[in-house]
Scaffold this motif. Sequence first.
Motif, PDB file in Angstrom:
ATOM      1  N   TYR A 254       0.839  -1.197   0.000  1.00 24.75           N
ATOM      2  CA  TYR A 254       0.000   0.000   0.000  1.00 24.75           C
ATOM      3  C   TYR A 254       0.876   1.250   0.000  1.00 24.75           C
ATOM      4  O   TYR A 254       2.056   1.218   0.317  1.00 24.75           O
ATOM      5  CB  TYR A 254      -0.907   0.023   1.239  1.00 24.75           C
ATOM      6  N   GLU A 255       0.253   2.351  -0.353  1.00 23.00           N
ATOM      7  CA  GLU A 255       0.895   3.663  -0.262  1.00 23.00           C
ATOM      8  C   GLU A 255      -0.183   4.691   0.050  1.00 23.00           C
ATOM      9  O   GLU A 255      -1.270   4.668  -0.539  1.00 23.00           O
ATOM     10  CB  GLU A 255       1.608   4.030  -1.560  1.00 23.00           C
ATOM     11  N   LEU A 256       0.102   5.557   1.014  1.00 20.42           N
ATOM     12  CA  LEU A 256      -0.812   6.631   1.397  1.00 20.42           C
ATOM     13  C   LEU A 256      -0.348   7.903   0.701  1.00 20.42           C
ATOM     14  O   LEU A 256       0.806   8.308   0.846  1.00 20.42           O
ATOM     15  CB  LEU A 256      -0.790   6.811   2.913  1.00 20.42           C
ATOM     16  N   VAL A 257      -1.230   8.558  -0.064  1.00 18.76           N
ATOM     17  CA  VAL A 257      -0.837   9.697  -0.882  1.00 18.76           C
ATOM     18  C   VAL A 257      -1.875  10.815  -0.778  1.00 18.76           C
ATOM     19  O   VAL A 257      -2.985  10.623  -0.273  1.00 18.76           O
ATOM     20  CB  VAL A 257      -0.649   9.306  -2.369  1.00 18.76           C
ATOM     21  N   CYS A 262      -7.071  15.172  -1.217  1.00 20.44           N
ATOM     22  CA  CYS A 262      -7.825  14.202  -0.417  1.00 20.44           C
ATOM     23  C   CYS A 262      -6.892  13.080   0.026  1.00 20.44           C
ATOM     24  O   CYS A 262      -5.946  12.723  -0.688  1.00 20.44           O
ATOM     25  CB  CYS A 262      -8.982  13.602  -1.213  1.00 20.44           C
ATOM     26  N   LEU A 263      -7.165  12.525   1.204  1.00 19.63           N
ATOM     27  CA  LEU A 263      -6.379  11.399   1.688  1.00 19.63           C
ATOM     28  C   LEU A 263      -6.741  10.167   0.876  1.00 19.63           C
ATOM     29  O   LEU A 263      -7.904   9.757   0.824  1.00 19.63           O
ATOM     30  CB  LEU A 263      -6.672  11.160   3.170  1.00 19.63           C
ATOM     31  N   THR A 264      -5.743   9.573   0.226  1.00 21.73           N
ATOM     32  CA  THR A 264      -5.977   8.478  -0.711  1.00 21.73           C
ATOM     33  C   THR A 264      -5.065   7.306  -0.384  1.00 21.73           C
ATOM     34  O   THR A 264      -3.880   7.495  -0.104  1.00 21.73           O
ATOM     35  CB  THR A 264      -5.721   8.941  -2.155  1.00 21.73           C
ATOM     36  N   LEU A 265      -5.628   6.112  -0.413  1.00 24.86           N
ATOM     37  CA  LEU A 265      -4.872   4.885  -0.171  1.00 24.86           C
ATOM     38  C   LEU A 265      -4.871   4.055  -1.443  1.00 24.86           C
ATOM     39  O   LEU A 265      -5.926   3.796  -2.023  1.00 24.86           O
ATOM     40  CB  LEU A 265      -5.501   4.086   0.976  1.00 24.86           C
ATOM     41  N   THR A 267      -3.633   0.390  -3.068  1.00 26.46           N
ATOM     42  CA  THR A 267      -3.160  -0.964  -2.787  1.00 26.46           C
ATOM     43  C   THR A 267      -2.820  -1.654  -4.096  1.00 26.46           C
ATOM     44  O   THR A 267      -3.493  -1.462  -5.111  1.00 26.46           O
ATOM     45  CB  THR A 267      -4.221  -1.784  -2.029  1.00 26.46           C
ATOM     46  N   TYR A 268      -1.762  -2.459  -4.071  1.00 25.31           N
ATOM     47  CA  TYR A 268      -1.288  -3.096  -5.291  1.00 25.31           C
ATOM     48  C   TYR A 268      -0.473  -4.327  -4.935  1.00 25.31           C
ATOM     49  O   TYR A 268      -0.039  -4.500  -3.783  1.00 25.31           O
ATOM     50  CB  TYR A 268      -0.432  -2.120  -6.113  1.00 25.31           C
ATOM     51  N   GLU A 269      -0.270  -5.191  -5.920  1.00 25.32           N
ATOM     52  CA  GLU A 269       0.535  -6.391  -5.705  1.00 25.32           C
ATOM     53  C   GLU A 269       1.983  -6.006  -5.469  1.00 25.32           C
ATOM     54  O   GLU A 269       2.520  -5.113  -6.121  1.00 25.32           O
ATOM     55  CB  GLU A 269       0.420  -7.315  -6.920  1.00 25.32           C
ATOM     56  N   ARG A 270       2.607  -6.673  -4.521  1.00 28.25           N
ATOM     57  CA  ARG A 270       3.924  -6.256  -4.063  1.00 28.25           C
ATOM     58  C   ARG A 270       5.006  -6.428  -5.123  1.00 28.25           C
ATOM     59  O   ARG A 270       5.882  -5.585  -5.283  1.00 28.25           O
ATOM     60  CB  ARG A 270       4.299  -7.040  -2.804  1.00 28.25           C
ATOM     61  N   SER A 271       4.992  -7.528  -5.872  1.00 25.10           N
ATOM     62  CA  SER A 271       6.088  -7.808  -6.800  1.00 25.10           C
ATOM     63  C   SER A 271       6.088  -6.868  -7.989  1.00 25.10           C
ATOM     64  O   SER A 271       7.120  -6.338  -8.387  1.00 25.10           O
ATOM     65  CB  SER A 271       6.014  -9.259  -7.276  1.00 25.10           C
ATOM     66  N   GLN A 272       4.921  -6.647  -8.572  1.00 24.97           N
ATOM     67  CA  GLN A 272       4.815  -5.736  -9.708  1.00 24.97           C
ATOM     68  C   GLN A 272       3.364  -5.290  -9.826  1.00 24.97           C
ATOM     69  O   GLN A 272       2.451  -6.023  -9.474  1.00 24.97           O
ATOM     70  CB  GLN A 272       5.279  -6.393 -11.006  1.00 24.97           C
ATOM     71  N   ILE A 273       3.181  -4.069 -10.285  1.00 20.42           N
ATOM     72  CA  ILE A 273       1.830  -3.516 -10.341  1.00 20.42           C
ATOM     73  C   ILE A 273       1.125  -4.015 -11.598  1.00 20.42           C
ATOM     74  O   ILE A 273       1.416  -3.549 -12.702  1.00 20.42           O
ATOM     75  CB  ILE A 273       1.859  -1.981 -10.311  1.00 20.42           C
ATOM     76  N   ARG A 274       0.238  -4.991 -11.411  1.00 19.10           N
ATOM     77  CA  ARG A 274      -0.619  -5.421 -12.508  1.00 19.10           C
ATOM     78  C   ARG A 274      -1.993  -4.782 -12.395  1.00 19.10           C
ATOM     79  O   ARG A 274      -2.674  -4.552 -13.383  1.00 19.10           O
ATOM     80  CB  ARG A 274      -0.761  -6.952 -12.481  1.00 19.10           C
ATOM     81  N   SER A 275      -2.411  -4.494 -11.168  1.00 24.31           N
ATOM     82  CA  SER A 275      -3.661  -3.793 -10.934  1.00 24.31           C
ATOM     83  C   SER A 275      -3.491  -2.893  -9.726  1.00 24.31           C
ATOM     84  O   SER A 275      -2.638  -3.136  -8.867  1.00 24.31           O
ATOM     85  CB  SER A 275      -4.812  -4.781 -10.712  1.00 24.31           C
ATOM     86  N   LEU A 276      -4.305  -1.861  -9.665  1.00 26.08           N
ATOM     87  CA  LEU A 276      -4.186  -0.861  -8.624  1.00 26.08           C
ATOM     88  C   LEU A 276      -5.581  -0.473  -8.160  1.00 26.08           C
ATOM     89  O   LEU A 276      -6.433  -0.110  -8.967  1.00 26.08           O
ATOM     90  CB  LEU A 276      -3.448   0.369  -9.172  1.00 26.08           C
ATOM     91  N   ASP A 277      -5.809  -0.572  -6.838  1.00 26.39           N
ATOM     92  CA  ASP A 277      -7.091  -0.178  -6.268  1.00 26.39           C
ATOM     93  C   ASP A 277      -6.908   1.135  -5.516  1.00 26.39           C
ATOM     94  O   ASP A 277      -5.966   1.283  -4.729  1.00 26.39           O
ATOM     95  CB  ASP A 277      -7.623  -1.247  -5.306  1.00 26.39           C
TER      96      ASP A 277
END
Length: 390
Positions: A254-257, A262-265, A267-277
């Motif tokens: 995860y990354e908080l940005v 706006c406060l946005t979180l 989440t993504y797969e750790r090894s490589q970003i195939r999808s991003l929520d």
Amino acid sequence: MKKKTKVKAKSELPEELIREEILTRLPIKSVVRFKSVCKPWLSLFTDPEFIKDHLTRNSIQNPNDYDCLIASKHGRIVTLSRYEETFVLPSDDYELVGSVQGLICLRHGKKLSLWNPAIHQSREFTLPPRHSGDLDRIGLGFHHASNDFKVVVCYFSDDSLCVSVYSANSDSWKDINVPKIVFFKTKRKRYEISAPKTFVKDCPYWTCNRDMAYCNTVLSLSVMKFDVDSDEFKLLPEFSFDASVQSGPLRKDYELVNMKDCLTLMTYERSQIRSLDVYSLDEEGCCVWSKMYSLGPFIHMDYPDLSQGFRYGGEIVYHNCGKFSCYDHRTDKVKRLVGSTAHVNLVSCFTYMPSLVYLQGMKSVHVQTQTRRSGNNFKTARRLIKSLKN
């Protein structure tokens, strides 16, 4: 006969027109130069109302120049716009705490600095005697009503919490009381907070890990906010990961940005970003994490690290070994930031807007003895570095 000479009448523009329609539109570099024109302009350019008007007007009219990021790479601090990376200071001897309203907070041991690189001014002060200087527990904020910058530090001692807040207006520290329930899960266990991940609406936010699976995989995540208006810590609603996913090979990181203020979180797969929520927290409404959208699958974001989002544009900024790129989900296009250089170690990254903010007691760091580092085409503010070392 003598020729009649025409005498041109001297015309003057109204002062209000010059101030509101001309001077507030000037780039920061021009304002810094024009301070030496006359004493009234010097006074005007340090007036809080003018500084506010100048920032508001330019951030709207020139978003690409004022919607930026500031990052601490291995041995250097840089600013990032949508089209370039600019070196501002070497960071061999200090760390980047954060940035709000154009001021950057730096730390070296027990010494802190509020530094405005746009006007080359800095104010140094020291941490409270009891504080160890742990970067994870230092935050920066701005109180709009009193036009006051604040630095908050906290540490644990014998299962008790100590918090001090520095006010730039009074140039002093004060201790505040924080209920134990904010930081302590049980009588003997407390939340493990990590360095401020982001700054939203000029308040610092920390992530707090509550439950851990094997290999330090996070199962649930809370966010701690320091409310600059009330001088209070607030524990925001918890975000829970899917335990079945977290125990598998596709576990999420995860990354908080800060995106669109706006406060946005993310989440993504750790090894490589195939999808991003992408999730957002509406603090003024129902105060729950709401899923905004999902992105992907991607074919061009192998093994990256998320950094921050541009504050107003909505692009997602990521880097691979310090080389920054931004992804615009509206057009599904990736843009490499021009001049972005590779560095293995990226320490931190925050939103940044250059401004004219000036604090009483600031001293010039637009140096008398600027030097060039071999192999790089930039100048170094040596006086600021020396002041932090002392």
